[in-house]
Scaffold this motif. Structure first.
Motif, PDB file in Angstrom:
ATOM      1  N   LYS A  82       5.070  -2.305  -5.666  1.00  0.00           N
ATOM      2  CA  LYS A  82       4.342  -2.474  -4.418  1.00  0.00           C
ATOM      3  C   LYS A  82       2.852  -2.712  -4.684  1.00  0.00           C
ATOM      4  O   LYS A  82       2.211  -3.530  -4.031  1.00  0.00           O
ATOM      5  CB  LYS A  82       4.529  -1.215  -3.554  1.00  0.00           C
TER       6      LYS A  82
ATOM      7  N   PHE B 209       2.754 -17.108  -3.195  1.00  0.00           N
ATOM      8  CA  PHE B 209       2.723 -15.668  -3.474  1.00  0.00           C
ATOM      9  C   PHE B 209       3.290 -15.373  -4.860  1.00  0.00           C
ATOM     10  O   PHE B 209       2.705 -14.623  -5.645  1.00  0.00           O
ATOM     11  CB  PHE B 209       3.533 -14.918  -2.407  1.00  0.00           C
ATOM     12  N   ASP B 210       4.439 -15.991  -5.165  1.00  0.00           N
ATOM     13  CA  ASP B 210       5.098 -15.766  -6.447  1.00  0.00           C
ATOM     14  C   ASP B 210       4.235 -16.171  -7.631  1.00  0.00           C
ATOM     15  O   ASP B 210       4.202 -15.483  -8.646  1.00  0.00           O
ATOM     16  CB  ASP B 210       6.399 -16.575  -6.498  1.00  0.00           C
TER      17      ASP B 210
ATOM     18  N   THR C  68      -1.790  -8.829  -5.186  1.00  0.00           N
ATOM     19  CA  THR C  68      -1.558 -10.261  -4.985  1.00  0.00           C
ATOM     20  C   THR C  68      -2.089 -10.718  -3.629  1.00  0.00           C
ATOM     21  O   THR C  68      -2.773 -11.743  -3.528  1.00  0.00           O
ATOM     22  CB  THR C  68      -0.052 -10.565  -5.114  1.00  0.00           C
TER      23      THR C  68
ATOM     24  N   HIS D  52       2.165  -6.195  -5.467  1.00  0.00           N
ATOM     25  CA  HIS D  52       2.203  -7.025  -4.255  1.00  0.00           C
ATOM     26  C   HIS D  52       0.888  -6.917  -3.480  1.00  0.00           C
ATOM     27  O   HIS D  52       0.365  -7.910  -2.975  1.00  0.00           O
ATOM     28  CB  HIS D  52       3.381  -6.606  -3.369  1.00  0.00           C
TER      29      HIS D  52
ATOM     30  N   LEU E 118       1.529 -13.642  -8.104  1.00  0.00           N
ATOM     31  CA  LEU E 118       2.137 -12.413  -8.633  1.00  0.00           C
ATOM     32  C   LEU E 118       2.348 -12.492 -10.148  1.00  0.00           C
ATOM     33  O   LEU E 118       2.317 -11.487 -10.848  1.00  0.00           O
ATOM     34  CB  LEU E 118       3.462 -12.169  -7.908  1.00  0.00           C
TER      35      LEU E 118
END
Lengths: 243, 351
Positions: free
Chosen positions: A111, A92-93, A117, A114, A96
């Motif tokens: 948000k 995820f990171d 992503t 996110h 992002l």
């Protein structure tokens, strides 16, 4: 207007030219392969137009503008091997990180970043892996993560350095489907590619590169036996020739 | 009452301990980035390189004012950094060799300068405390200055968190997004020099790099997330700073640096051995179990890898009894669903 226009690009490393006077006019909305032998300067060309390395001479324009003005509309996928996959971070990171350019210095992801992503992870089929350590990914999964990171950049132009390197057949199919989708949305996609056998199936344009541009244009015109031989023939490149 | 009188009696030591804890936290946190950037030794070279600067500042001003000495230390470290970069750019010397070169030549030069300074008499005596550190003999205002600078370092590190992370993970991608590699790297180097300079009075130039590197190494064993790594490294640094300052102040002439390093070493050994996923013990247990599994299920694996090979199984073979394999009417061996799951478990996800 051309998506990318490269004019007289020459790059030299350690007293040796690796790219010689490259001119390319790449129209919008195509999926183009950059093909050539090892050391032909394919990655170097992408890095030079992104100003990651300094060319000796030459420039590139993106939709008629210099790179600095178009940065947010260009997404770059570096080679998978260029990073240390033991870095302590999650899938995820990494995806992002594709939003960082839109955020700029010091701003934290919101948000909305996110959500984008998660959507990109969904598109590359990696939603179930979002909390996975990147050190636990296979080669194909690493490429999918890099592709997702480019997708969240929400660009018009995608420059990809060997996105098929080290991937399994299933991932290759998934990646090419996404690239074709991007093309159908009017985006321009440039891919450094190695496999001559898939060129005709995957791409509609082709640039053959070996130090200089051997030929480029629509695949059905450029992908000829003679052009391929000229590209891969060793030691016959003359710098004075038809550069 | 008892507490407040204890507090009053130990006021200096408490201040020193707090300063050492802050220093340890910031140092551990910053060290995580230095380790990930694979330049753990840069901190070592820089801290050794501060020594001549400290002594030259003393020789020029003839005072032991902390700010003056630390400015000298910073300039000296900057010169060293500059030389390291010059060597990197213009020669083919490998980076570990160039770091060792700078480290030893600066430190040797500093030692010679200390001898020269000592000829000037007693005023130079305190300079030796920069070699192994002497937290307990610091003045209160020195400790406060260190504390403020450490908080400054912490804040800047948090501000640059996202930039440091992406720069270290993937610098070309970072640059392609429009961030400056030069600015980010300069900031990381600046913070490293700063933490080294403010740490040398407490920990000493020889062992300062331990406080920068060891907490990060220990933290990496416990977590795969950068932020958690930073926090764990910070706490490891903090604990060793605290214990180092307190223990060394119990005995005259016991330098702080070595005590901190002993505490750090214990923490890193525990981490290397016992961490759940990356620890040596858990890894060797897994390795052992894997080899045992391969032995136990070798016929199953053979059927999978060499389906054409003729493998003889007696009817009471446990692979048949427990339904990992079945034999059909034409005496062909097949892998069952249960067998496939077992293979997946033994051979990993790629099969």
């Amino acid at each position: 207007m051309d998506a990318i226009k490269i004019e007289g690009l020459t790059v030299s490393y350690d007293l040796k030219p690796v790219l010689w006077d490259v001119d390319l006019n790449i129209p919008s909305g195509i999926l183009m392969a950059i093909v050539g032998p090892n050391g032909a300067g394919k990655s170097t060309m992408i890095k030079a137009i992104l100003k990651l390395i300094n060319p000796v001479s030459g420039t590139a324009f993106f939709e008629g503008k210099p790179y600095e003005e178009m940065r947010k509309k260009i997404a770059y996928v570096p080679q998978r091997g260029s990073v240390d996959w033991d870095f302590p971070t999650t899938v995820f990171d990494v995806v992002l990180m594709g939003r960082y350019g839109h955020l700029g210095w010091f701003k934290k992801p919101t948000k909305k970043d996110h959500i984008l992503t998660l959507e990109a992870l969904e598109k590359v089929g990696m939603s179930n892996f979002k909390n996975r350590q990147i050190s636990e990914l296979s080669g194909g999964q690493q490429q999918r993560v890099f592709l997702a990171r480019a997708l969240v950049q929400d660009a018009n132009i995608y420059l990809m350095d060997e996105p098929f390197q080290g991937v399994d057949a299933k991932t290759e199919k998934a990646i090419i489907d996404i690239l074709k989708l991007l093309k159908n949305q009017g985006k321009t996609v440039l891919v450094v590619h190695h496999d001559l056998e898939t060129v005709k199936d995957y791409f509609d344009w082709l640039a053959l590169l070996n130090l200089k541009v051997i030929a480029y244009g629509p695949v059905d015109k450029v992908f000829t036996k003679e052009n391929i031989e000229r590209t891969y023939r060793q030691g016959t490149i003359s710098i004075e020739g038809d550069a | 009452m008892i507490f407040s009188s204890w507090f009053a009696n130990n006021y200096t030591m408490i201040i020193v301990a707090l300063g050492a804890m802050l220093l340890g936290f910031a140092s551990g946190l910053l060290g995580v980035f230095n380790i990930l950037k694979k330049q753990a030794l840069v901190g070592d070279a820089l801290s050794h390189a501060t020594l001549p600067g400290v002594v030259i500042a003393f020789l020029l001003t003839n005072t032991r004012n902390m700010v003056t000495l630390l400015i000298g230390a910073s300039l000296s470290a900057l010169v060293a950094m500059f030389l390291i970069n010059i060597i990197k750019h213009y020669s083919k010397i490998k980076s570990d060799a160039s770091l060792a070169l700078i480290l030893s030549s600066f430190f040797g030069f500093g030692q010679v300068l200390i001898l020269l300074a000592q000829e000037r008499g007693n005023a130079a005596a305190g300079l030796k405390s920069f070699i192994f550190g002497q937290a307990a003999t610091m003045l209160k205002q020195d400790v406060l200055m260190i504390a403020y600078l450490t908080i400054f370092i912490l804040l800047i590190t948090l501000l640059f968190w996202k930039e440091f992370k992406l720069y270290i993970f993937n610098d070309e991608f970072f640059q392609s997004l429009g961030f400056s590699k030069k600015i980010t790297n300069a900031m990381l180097t600046f913070l490293t020099i700063l933490i080294v300079v403010i740490g040398i009075r407490t920990v000493g130039v020889i062992l300062m790099s331990a406080l920068l590197i060891i907490p990060g190494v220990a933290a990496r064993q416990w977590s795969n997330k950068l932020s958690i790594n930073g926090i764990i490294a910070g706490f490891v640094g903090m604990i060793s700073g605290l214990l180092g300052a307190v223990i060394s102040s119990q005995k005259t002439n016991l330098p702080t640096g070595p005590v901190i390093v002993i505490v750090l070493s214990i923490l890193v050994i525990v981490s290397l051995l016992f961490a759940p996923k990356r620890g040596i013990i858990s890894k060797s247990i897994k390795q052992h179990k894997h080899q045992k599994d391969i032995n136990k299920y070798q016929e199953l694996i053979s059927v999978f890898y060499n389906p054409s090979k003729d493998i003889q199984l007696s009817n009471d073979n446990f692979l048949l009894m427990e339904n990992y394999l079945i034999i059909d009417g034409r005496k062909n061996i097949h892998i069952t669903e249960k067998g496939k799951n077992k293979l997946h478990q033994i051979l990993g996800g790629e099969h």
